[in-house]
Design an enzyme around this catalytic site. Structure first.
Site, PDB file in Angstrom:
ATOM      1  N   ARG A  79      -2.395 -12.835   2.273  1.00 13.37           N
ATOM      2  CA  ARG A  79      -3.733 -12.282   2.318  1.00 13.37           C
ATOM      3  C   ARG A  79      -4.273 -11.569   1.191  1.00 13.37           C
ATOM      4  O   ARG A  79      -5.331 -11.936   0.884  1.00 13.37           O
ATOM      5  CB  ARG A  79      -3.979 -11.683   3.873  1.00 13.37           C
ATOM      6  CG  ARG A  79      -4.136 -12.483   4.882  1.00 13.37           C
ATOM      7  CD  ARG A  79      -3.597 -11.715   6.323  1.00 13.37           C
ATOM      8  NE  ARG A  79      -2.046 -11.792   6.073  1.00 13.37           N
ATOM      9  CZ  ARG A  79      -1.462 -12.554   6.362  1.00 13.37           C
ATOM     10  NH1 ARG A  79      -1.623 -13.698   6.806  1.00 13.37           N
ATOM     11  NH2 ARG A  79      -0.055 -12.585   6.021  1.00 13.37           N
ATOM     12  N   THR A  80      -3.462 -10.449   0.759  1.00 13.43           N
ATOM     13  CA  THR A  80      -4.027  -9.582  -0.080  1.00 13.43           C
ATOM     14  C   THR A  80      -4.198 -10.233  -1.318  1.00 13.43           C
ATOM     15  O   THR A  80      -5.378 -10.130  -2.055  1.00 13.43           O
ATOM     16  CB  THR A  80      -3.005  -8.244   0.058  1.00 13.43           C
ATOM     17  OG1 THR A  80      -2.861  -7.908   1.350  1.00 13.43           O
ATOM     18  CG2 THR A  80      -3.772  -7.182  -0.838  1.00 13.43           C
ATOM     19  N   LYS A 131      13.637  -7.521 -16.293  1.00 15.15           N
ATOM     20  CA  LYS A 131      14.491  -7.230 -17.374  1.00 15.15           C
ATOM     21  C   LYS A 131      14.409  -5.735 -17.367  1.00 15.15           C
ATOM     22  O   LYS A 131      15.152  -5.150 -18.481  1.00 15.15           O
ATOM     23  CB  LYS A 131      13.758  -7.810 -18.773  1.00 15.15           C
ATOM     24  CG  LYS A 131      13.718  -9.280 -18.561  1.00 15.15           C
ATOM     25  CD  LYS A 131      12.934  -9.947 -19.702  1.00 15.15           C
ATOM     26  CE  LYS A 131      12.310 -11.027 -19.741  1.00 15.15           C
ATOM     27  NZ  LYS A 131      11.098 -11.154 -20.695  1.00 15.15           N
ATOM     28  N   ARG A 157       0.592  -4.542  -6.072  1.00 18.93           N
ATOM     29  CA  ARG A 157       1.518  -4.201  -4.865  1.00 18.93           C
ATOM     30  C   ARG A 157       3.045  -3.905  -5.289  1.00 18.93           C
ATOM     31  O   ARG A 157       3.419  -4.605  -6.248  1.00 18.93           O
ATOM     32  CB  ARG A 157       1.435  -5.644  -3.735  1.00 18.93           C
ATOM     33  CG  ARG A 157       2.354  -5.018  -2.646  1.00 18.93           C
ATOM     34  CD  ARG A 157       2.311  -6.104  -1.594  1.00 18.93           C
ATOM     35  NE  ARG A 157       1.093  -5.904  -0.776  1.00 18.93           N
ATOM     36  CZ  ARG A 157       0.836  -6.684   0.533  1.00 18.93           C
ATOM     37  NH1 ARG A 157       1.661  -7.622   0.772  1.00 18.93           N
ATOM     38  NH2 ARG A 157      -0.181  -6.276   0.952  1.00 18.93           N
ATOM     39  N   HIS A 184      -2.384   1.103   2.260  1.00 19.62           N
ATOM     40  CA  HIS A 184      -2.829  -0.059   1.971  1.00 19.62           C
ATOM     41  C   HIS A 184      -4.449   0.149   2.188  1.00 19.62           C
ATOM     42  O   HIS A 184      -5.029  -0.170   3.190  1.00 19.62           O
ATOM     43  CB  HIS A 184      -2.295  -1.022   2.783  1.00 19.62           C
ATOM     44  CG  HIS A 184      -2.383  -2.337   2.712  1.00 19.62           C
ATOM     45  ND1 HIS A 184      -3.304  -2.826   1.697  1.00 19.62           N
ATOM     46  CD2 HIS A 184      -1.770  -3.871   3.143  1.00 19.62           C
ATOM     47  CE1 HIS A 184      -3.203  -4.135   1.625  1.00 19.62           C
ATOM     48  NE2 HIS A 184      -2.386  -4.638   2.500  1.00 19.62           N
TER      49      HIS A 184
HETATM   50  N1   CP Z   1      -2.438  -7.789   5.690  1.00 15.23           N
HETATM   51  C1   CP Z   1      -1.672  -7.907   4.502  1.00 15.23           C
HETATM   52  O1   CP Z   1      -1.378  -7.141   3.666  1.00 15.23           O
HETATM   53  O2   CP Z   1      -1.145  -9.298   4.492  1.00 15.23           O
HETATM   54  P1   CP Z   1      -0.141  -9.646   3.127  1.00 15.23           P
HETATM   55  O3   CP Z   1       1.163  -9.062   3.047  1.00 15.23           O
HETATM   56  O4   CP Z   1      -0.048 -11.295   3.546  1.00 15.23           O
HETATM   57  O5   CP Z   1      -0.810  -9.391   1.908  1.00 15.23           O
END
Ligand code: CP
Length: 304
Positions: A51-52, A80, A101, A129
């Site tokens: 999603r993100t 590396k 991320r 998040h």
């Molecule tokens: N909600 C969320 O962060 O989903 P993903 O891990 O799929 O990005």
């Protein structure tokens, strides 16, 4: 504001402005179709995501911009031994904004110190998040019309669930909020969140293991997945993973206007039979995630 590492980097006024822009994008998408022409977003995902990452990429494409990036650490020179700072300095030569991320808490903050372009924390370890929280807030706003006077049940893995920590931080700034913290003892909310956010802001809260007994008082039920990737011991994960499974019968005492939320991905914690319930909002959260990320990209790039 140059980067968003924590939801508290945004004032309540800035969050409300983002929500207002997101609502305008929903109503008038064509108005925004070329706002980011010739701009590039880099998605640097050192940890898996559906999603993100894809909502950031869809957001940039719908703004008329372009996307570069990688979806796993082993597709980059991190494999590396390159540092986060050097990776970000490099990518800054190619992109106007970065969504990152990383499994290590604090990595996006380190990244933001290595560059002048905006960094968006797309999830750092069990810590934060913030853009999921923005998607959650847009969903709450569209379902409830306000962030005030809500009893919010948070259920499941409150220890490692970074979306829970960010959402508590965000909602604690509104009046009339109450939290019901529903988890096994081993997965309860970390003390630093309870003490530094909930207690410090004088928010009423209760701690319980009983989802069904809590159900009738809730305006929002925010279910979460037990975060397998954060456990040191597989046996503990197996013992705890099915602590809560929401099924239609468990909703019999719930309010008619309950909003059932989940950041997704889900494993077993919400039965697919619940998806048909009009109170299920988790796929609305997915869609709202794209709109609010469009609004955030516009704001961080300074696009009118
Ligand atoms: N909600 C969320 O962060 O989903 P993903 O891990 O799929 O990005």
């Amino acid at each position: 504001m140059s980067s968003v590492i924590d939801i508290l980097d945004l004032s309540t006024e800035e969050i409300e402005e983002l929500i207002s822009v997101a609502c305008d994008i929903i109503e008038n998408p064509d108005k925004y179709a070329e706002k980011c022409k010739r701009k590039k977003l880099a998605t640097l995902f050192f940890e898996p995501s559906t999603r993100t990452r894809l909502s950031f990429e869809a957001a940039m494409y719908e703004l008329g911009g372009n996307v570069i990036g990688f979806s796993a650490a082993n597709n980059s020179s991190a494999a590396k031994g390159e540092s986060v700072s050097d990776t970000v300095r490099t990518v800054s030569c190619y992109a106007d904004i970065i969504a990152m991320r990383h499994p290590k808490e604090g990595a996006p903050l380190v990244a933001s110190m290595a560059t002048d372009i905006p960094i968006i924390n797309a999830g750092d370890g069990g810590h934060n998040h913030p853009t999921q929280t923005l998607a959650d807030l847009l969903t709450i706003y569209r379902e409830k019309g306000s962030f005030e006077n809500l009893t919010v049940g948070l259920c499941g893995d409150l220890k490692f669930g970074r979306t829970v920590h960010s959402l508590i931080n965000a909602l604690s700034r509104y009046s009339g909020i109450k939290f019901v913290l529903i988890s096994p003892e081993e997965l309860k909310l970390p003390d630093y969140v309870t003490n530094n956010v909930i207690i410090k802001n004088n928010i009423p809260y209760e701690v319980t293991t009983d989802l069904i007994a809590s159900m009738p008082k809730l305006d929002i039920l925010y279910m979460t997945r037990v975060q397998r990737e954060r456990f040191f011991n597989e046996q503990d994960y197996i013992r705890l993973k099915d602590s809560y499974i929401l099924t239609p019968d468990k909703l019999s005492e719930a309010k008619a206007d309950l909003s059932i939320m989940h950041p997704l991905p889900r494993v077993n914690e919400i039965s697919v039979a619940v998806d048909k319930d009009p109170r299920a909002c988790y796929f609305k959260q997915v869609l709202n995630g794209k709109y609010i990320r469009m609004a955030l990209i516009l704001k961080l790039l300074g696009v009118e």
